[in-house]
Motif scaffolding. Structure first.
Motif, PDB file in Angstrom:
ATOM      1  N   GLU A   8       0.826  -1.206   0.000  1.00 15.13           N
ATOM      2  CA  GLU A   8       0.000   0.000   0.000  1.00 15.13           C
ATOM      3  C   GLU A   8       0.863   1.260   0.000  1.00 15.13           C
ATOM      4  OE1 GLU A   8      -2.937  -0.257   3.084  1.00 15.13           O
ATOM      5  OE2 GLU A   8      -3.886  -2.003   2.161  1.00 15.13           O
ATOM      6  N   THR A   9       1.934   1.246   0.780  1.00 16.51           N
ATOM      7  CA  THR A   9       2.854   2.384   0.827  1.00 16.51           C
ATOM      8  C   THR A   9       3.510   2.590  -0.532  1.00 16.51           C
ATOM      9  OG1 THR A   9       3.332   1.985   3.174  1.00 16.51           O
ATOM     10  CG2 THR A   9       4.926   3.309   1.949  1.00 16.51           C
ATOM     11  N   ILE A  10       4.028   1.532  -1.098  1.00 17.94           N
ATOM     12  CA  ILE A  10       4.742   1.610  -2.377  1.00 17.94           C
ATOM     13  C   ILE A  10       3.846   2.156  -3.484  1.00 17.94           C
ATOM     14  CG2 ILE A  10       5.720   0.173  -4.226  1.00 17.94           C
ATOM     15  CD1 ILE A  10       6.923  -1.568  -1.891  1.00 17.94           C
ATOM     16  N   TRP A  11       2.620   1.642  -3.592  1.00 17.40           N
ATOM     17  CA  TRP A  11       1.752   2.098  -4.676  1.00 17.40           C
ATOM     18  C   TRP A  11       1.362   3.563  -4.526  1.00 17.40           C
ATOM     19  CZ3 TRP A  11       1.886   0.019  -9.083  1.00 17.40           C
ATOM     20  CH2 TRP A  11       2.095  -1.344  -9.230  1.00 17.40           C
ATOM     21  N   LEU A  12       1.023   3.997  -3.311  1.00 18.37           N
ATOM     22  CA  LEU A  12       0.659   5.406  -3.152  1.00 18.37           C
ATOM     23  C   LEU A  12       1.879   6.302  -3.340  1.00 18.37           C
ATOM     24  CD1 LEU A  12      -1.710   7.270  -2.771  1.00 18.37           C
ATOM     25  CD2 LEU A  12      -1.342   7.153  -0.292  1.00 18.37           C
ATOM     26  N   ASP A  13       3.044   5.847  -2.877  1.00 14.32           N
ATOM     27  CA  ASP A  13       4.272   6.606  -3.139  1.00 14.32           C
ATOM     28  C   ASP A  13       4.488   6.778  -4.636  1.00 14.32           C
ATOM     29  OD1 ASP A  13       4.888   6.811  -0.439  1.00 14.32           O
ATOM     30  OD2 ASP A  13       6.508   5.333  -0.492  1.00 14.32           O
ATOM     31  N   ARG A  14       4.294   5.715  -5.393  1.00 14.66           N
ATOM     32  CA  ARG A  14       4.489   5.798  -6.849  1.00 14.66           C
ATOM     33  C   ARG A  14       3.532   6.797  -7.476  1.00 14.66           C
ATOM     34  NH1 ARG A  14       4.914  -0.710  -7.853  1.00 14.66           N
ATOM     35  NH2 ARG A  14       7.164  -0.909  -7.440  1.00 14.66           N
ATOM     36  N   ILE A  15       2.282   6.789  -7.020  1.00 17.34           N
ATOM     37  CA  ILE A  15       1.281   7.707  -7.568  1.00 17.34           C
ATOM     38  C   ILE A  15       1.626   9.155  -7.208  1.00 17.34           C
ATOM     39  CG2 ILE A  15      -1.134   8.454  -7.410  1.00 17.34           C
ATOM     40  CD1 ILE A  15      -1.822   5.430  -6.975  1.00 17.34           C
ATOM     41  N   LEU A  16       1.959   9.394  -5.948  1.00 14.88           N
ATOM     42  CA  LEU A  16       2.156  10.759  -5.464  1.00 14.88           C
ATOM     43  C   LEU A  16       3.546  11.321  -5.732  1.00 14.88           C
ATOM     44  CD1 LEU A  16       0.379  10.519  -1.995  1.00 14.88           C
ATOM     45  CD2 LEU A  16      -0.515  11.502  -4.123  1.00 14.88           C
ATOM     46  N   GLU A  53     -10.644  14.020 -10.336  1.00 14.89           N
ATOM     47  CA  GLU A  53     -11.111  12.762 -10.923  1.00 14.89           C
ATOM     48  C   GLU A  53     -10.294  12.318 -12.132  1.00 14.89           C
ATOM     49  OE1 GLU A  53     -15.197  10.895 -12.758  1.00 14.89           O
ATOM     50  OE2 GLU A  53     -15.351  12.566 -11.362  1.00 14.89           O
ATOM     51  N   ASP A  54      -9.764  13.263 -12.897  1.00 14.38           N
ATOM     52  CA  ASP A  54      -9.030  12.895 -14.110  1.00 14.38           C
ATOM     53  C   ASP A  54      -7.725  12.142 -13.824  1.00 14.38           C
ATOM     54  OD1 ASP A  54      -7.831  15.207 -13.074  1.00 14.38           O
ATOM     55  OD2 ASP A  54      -7.208  15.903 -15.054  1.00 14.38           O
ATOM     56  N   ILE A  55      -7.228  12.211 -12.601  1.00 17.69           N
ATOM     57  CA  ILE A  55      -5.983  11.503 -12.290  1.00 17.69           C
ATOM     58  C   ILE A  55      -6.143   9.998 -12.447  1.00 17.69           C
ATOM     59  CG2 ILE A  55      -6.308  11.188  -9.812  1.00 17.69           C
ATOM     60  CD1 ILE A  55      -3.279  11.755  -9.510  1.00 17.69           C
ATOM     61  N   PHE A  56      -7.352   9.486 -12.246  1.00 19.65           N
ATOM     62  CA  PHE A  56      -7.549   8.044 -12.303  1.00 19.65           C
ATOM     63  C   PHE A  56      -7.310   7.468 -13.702  1.00 19.65           C
ATOM     64  CE2 PHE A  56      -9.941   9.300  -8.514  1.00 19.65           C
ATOM     65  CZ  PHE A  56      -9.296   8.490  -7.599  1.00 19.65           C
ATOM     66  N   GLN A  57      -7.419   8.282 -14.722  1.00 24.71           N
ATOM     67  CA  GLN A  57      -7.151   7.805 -16.084  1.00 24.71           C
ATOM     68  C   GLN A  57      -5.707   8.063 -16.515  1.00 24.71           C
ATOM     69  OE1 GLN A  57      -9.228   5.792 -17.637  1.00 24.71           O
ATOM     70  NE2 GLN A  57     -10.497   6.037 -15.818  1.00 24.71           N
ATOM     71  N   ASP A  76      -6.343   1.460 -12.327  1.00 26.48           N
ATOM     72  CA  ASP A  76      -5.976   0.044 -12.268  1.00 26.48           C
ATOM     73  C   ASP A  76      -5.088  -0.246 -11.054  1.00 26.48           C
ATOM     74  OD1 ASP A  76      -7.453  -0.507 -14.563  1.00 26.48           O
ATOM     75  OD2 ASP A  76      -5.739  -0.085 -15.876  1.00 26.48           O
ATOM     76  N   ILE A  77      -4.251   0.697 -10.717  1.00 20.81           N
ATOM     77  CA  ILE A  77      -3.414   0.541  -9.522  1.00 20.81           C
ATOM     78  C   ILE A  77      -4.299   0.500  -8.272  1.00 20.81           C
ATOM     79  CG2 ILE A  77      -1.744   1.728  -8.033  1.00 20.81           C
ATOM     80  CD1 ILE A  77      -0.394   2.670 -10.681  1.00 20.81           C
ATOM     81  N   MET A  78      -5.271   1.393  -8.196  1.00 19.99           N
ATOM     82  CA  MET A  78      -6.158   1.421  -7.037  1.00 19.99           C
ATOM     83  C   MET A  78      -6.941   0.113  -6.926  1.00 19.99           C
ATOM     84  SD  MET A  78      -5.427   4.251  -5.606  1.00 19.99           S
ATOM     85  CE  MET A  78      -6.717   4.643  -4.460  1.00 19.99           C
ATOM     86  N   ALA A  79      -7.424  -0.420  -8.047  1.00 24.73           N
ATOM     87  CA  ALA A  79      -8.121  -1.712  -8.026  1.00 24.73           C
ATOM     88  C   ALA A  79      -7.177  -2.816  -7.563  1.00 24.73           C
ATOM     89  CB  ALA A  79      -8.688  -2.034  -9.406  1.00 24.73           C
ATOM     90  N   HIS A  80      -5.936  -2.763  -8.011  1.00 24.29           N
ATOM     91  CA  HIS A  80      -4.940  -3.750  -7.598  1.00 24.29           C
ATOM     92  C   HIS A  80      -4.702  -3.698  -6.093  1.00 24.29           C
ATOM     93  CE1 HIS A  80      -1.328  -6.107  -7.216  1.00 24.29           C
ATOM     94  NE2 HIS A  80      -0.733  -5.059  -6.675  1.00 24.29           N
ATOM     95  N   VAL A  81      -4.567  -2.509  -5.539  1.00 24.35           N
ATOM     96  CA  VAL A  81      -4.314  -2.361  -4.103  1.00 24.35           C
ATOM     97  C   VAL A  81      -5.456  -2.992  -3.305  1.00 24.35           C
ATOM     98  CG1 VAL A  81      -4.133  -0.675  -2.210  1.00 24.35           C
ATOM     99  CG2 VAL A  81      -2.818  -0.349  -4.322  1.00 24.35           C
ATOM    100  N   ILE A  82      -6.673  -2.751  -3.723  1.00 24.17           N
ATOM    101  CA  ILE A  82      -7.834  -3.327  -3.028  1.00 24.17           C
ATOM    102  C   ILE A  82      -7.822  -4.846  -3.146  1.00 24.17           C
ATOM    103  CG2 ILE A  82     -10.360  -3.510  -3.066  1.00 24.17           C
ATOM    104  CD1 ILE A  82     -10.293  -0.483  -3.992  1.00 24.17           C
ATOM    105  N   ASN A  83      -7.618  -5.356  -4.353  1.00 19.86           N
ATOM    106  CA  ASN A  83      -7.593  -6.814  -4.547  1.00 19.86           C
ATOM    107  C   ASN A  83      -6.441  -7.466  -3.793  1.00 19.86           C
ATOM    108  OD1 ASN A  83      -9.873  -6.971  -6.146  1.00 19.86           O
ATOM    109  ND2 ASN A  83      -8.731  -6.644  -8.022  1.00 19.86           N
TER     110      ASN A  83
END
Length: 113
Positions: A8-16, A53-57, A76-83
């Motif tokens: 969770e840390t890694i994915w949000l770090d990558r996004i932000l 909202e546009d960040i999700f695409q 897709d990253i957010m869906a991955h984190v949840i899954n």
């Protein structure tokens, strides 16, 4: 438990930030895991409260833990984190059950009632 928090840390770090602040296999004492989970929950809530909202695409580019380059949409990253989190909660619940105990509720709907 550390691996769930690290992911969770890694994915949000990558996004932000475009880089990560922890390693995939970094281990923490159990007592620290709860604190780190609270921090990550707050980070995700903060992100979702202010993000446009546009960040999700949008696609972000990153390296995985083996150094391979990828580019993935934020949605897709957010869906991955949840899954990913769901998968590990199921593993933990199975281990608890195998040990003769009853695991806590993990179904999302339980927490929305």
């Amino acid at each position: 438990m550390s691996h769930i928090i690290n992911a969770e840390t890694i994915w949000l770090d990558r996004i932000l930030e475009g880089k990560t602040s922890t390693g995939v296999h970094t281990l923490y004492p159990l007592e620290e895991c709860e604190h780190r989970m609270e921090i990550e929950n707050e980070r995700y809530l903060g992100f979702l409260e202010v993000v446009e909202e546009d960040i999700f695409q949008q696609r972000i580019s990153y390296q995985n833990s083996k150094g391979a380059q990828f580019s993935t949409k934020v949605v897709d990253i957010m869906a991955h984190v949840i899954n990913h989190s769901t998968h590990h909660r199921a593993q933990i619940s199975a281990k608890i059950r195998e040990s003769g105990f009853t695991p806590p509720a993990t179904d999302f709907i339980f927490f929305t009632r």
